[in-house]
Design a protein around this motif. Structure first.
Motif, short mmCIF file in Angstrom:
data_model
loop_
_atom_site.label_atom_id
_atom_site.label_comp_id
_atom_site.label_asym_id
_atom_site.label_seq_id
_atom_site.Cartn_x
_atom_site.Cartn_y
_atom_site.Cartn_z
N ASN A 136 -4.05 4.35 -1.14
CA ASN A 136 -2.80 4.52 -0.40
C ASN A 136 -1.62 4.55 -1.37
O ASN A 136 -1.73 4.14 -2.53
CB ASN A 136 -2.61 3.36 0.60
N THR A 194 2.00 3.38 -2.83
CA THR A 194 2.83 2.20 -2.92
C THR A 194 3.93 2.50 -3.92
O THR A 194 4.03 3.61 -4.45
CB THR A 194 2.02 0.96 -3.34
N THR A 195 4.79 1.53 -4.18
CA THR A 195 5.88 1.72 -5.14
C THR A 195 5.75 0.71 -6.26
O THR A 195 5.49 -0.47 -6.04
CB THR A 195 7.25 1.53 -4.45
N TRP A 196 5.93 1.22 -7.48
CA TRP A 196 5.87 0.35 -8.66
C TRP A 196 6.91 0.83 -9.66
O TRP A 196 6.98 2.02 -9.97
CB TRP A 196 4.48 0.38 -9.28
N PRO A 251 6.86 6.17 -6.64
CA PRO A 251 5.62 6.14 -5.86
C PRO A 251 4.41 6.28 -6.76
O PRO A 251 4.38 7.11 -7.67
CB PRO A 251 5.76 7.34 -4.92
N ALA A 298 -2.26 3.45 -5.11
CA ALA A 298 -2.93 2.16 -5.20
C ALA A 298 -4.36 2.32 -4.70
O ALA A 298 -4.59 2.73 -3.56
CB ALA A 298 -2.20 1.11 -4.37
N LYS A 305 -7.46 0.04 -3.91
CA LYS A 305 -7.75 -1.38 -3.75
C LYS A 305 -9.13 -1.59 -3.16
O LYS A 305 -9.49 -0.98 -2.14
CB LYS A 305 -6.71 -2.03 -2.84
N LEU A 313 -3.52 0.66 -10.13
CA LEU A 313 -2.41 1.54 -9.81
C LEU A 313 -2.50 2.77 -10.71
O LEU A 313 -2.73 2.65 -11.92
CB LEU A 313 -1.07 0.84 -10.04
N GLY A 349 -2.35 -7.28 -4.56
CA GLY A 349 -1.77 -5.98 -4.88
C GLY A 349 -0.77 -5.97 -6.02
O GLY A 349 -0.31 -4.91 -6.43
N SER A 350 -0.44 -7.15 -6.55
CA SER A 350 0.54 -7.21 -7.64
C SER A 350 -0.16 -7.03 -8.98
O SER A 350 -1.30 -7.47 -9.17
CB SER A 350 1.29 -8.54 -7.62
#
Length: 218
Positions: free
Chosen positions: A66, A68-70, A74, A77, A79, A87, A103-104
């Protein structure tokens, strides 16, 4: 020998040569310019068998992919439902970080760990990365030697795929061979990992293969 017979022999010889050259051309491995983006919502299931420092496990691992933002942009991810994940850069599919169960990020790579595009059979290269452990900020260097060994059919429970076989090793002696299909957006179809006893974490082996891939309906 009659002229007609000589002409027939010459025709057959030239035809055979042409077909042979076409056959050779058709077996030339393609060059992959990029990895097709993984469609958000895709679910992949693998069978993983590992031991030693790579963890004692023999069973299925399900991965959800999916967006996510890092760091303000964008990213993809991936998982595992059983724990952490990774990531990836959306454009290149280079690995930016390893994530924990929440998720971190727990480990980051600068630059991202990625193939050197375009990918072609016989290509070799070396990459160097700064690895940062979070939250401590402790850093180390990772040196990787890469080689694209073949473009071939690989058969796993999910099916038979045309895939590149690539092998890489690092300065710690860990060696991984992976089959992947850029055109299908599959970064892993099958993989084998070996760590020697001299590895800081000790010896270990891992084998994984794709059981299924389910993409969301348009």
């Amino acid at each position: 020998m009659a002229i007609a017979s000589i002409r027939s022999i010459l025709y057959l010889t030239s035809t055979a040569a042409l077909l042979s050259s076409l056959g050779c051309a058709s077996t030339t491995p393609p060059v992959a310019e990029q990895m097709e983006p993984v469609v958000p919502g895709t679910v992949t299931t693998f069978h993983r068998k590992s031991s030693g420092s790579l963890g004692v496990f023999d069973g299925q691992v399900v991965w959800d992919h999916n967006l996510t933002t890092w760091e303000g942009k964008p990213v993809l991810a991936a998982k595992a439902r059983s724990g952490g994940g990774n990531l990836f850069d959306r454009a290149t599919h280079g690995m930016l970080a390893v994530t924990g169960p929440d998720g971190s990020p727990v480990t980051t790579f600068d630059p991202p760990v990625d193939y050197q595009w375009p990918v072609a059979v016989g290509k070799t290269w070396t990459s160097s990365h700064t690895v940062t452990q979070l939250p401590s900020g402790r850093q180390s260097r990772l040196e990787i030697q890469w080689k694209v060994e073949a473009y071939e059919d690989v058969t796993v429970p999910a099916g038979t795929f045309k895939a590149y076989r690539i092998t890489w090793s690092n300065q710690l002696g860990e060696v991984e061979t992976r089959w992947f299909s850029p055109s299908a957006g599959l970064s892993t179809i099958k993989r084998q990992v070996q760590r020697p006893a001299s590895h800081p974490q000790g010896a270990g082996v891992l084998e994984g293969q794709l059981l299924s891939v389910v993409k969301p309906k348009p």
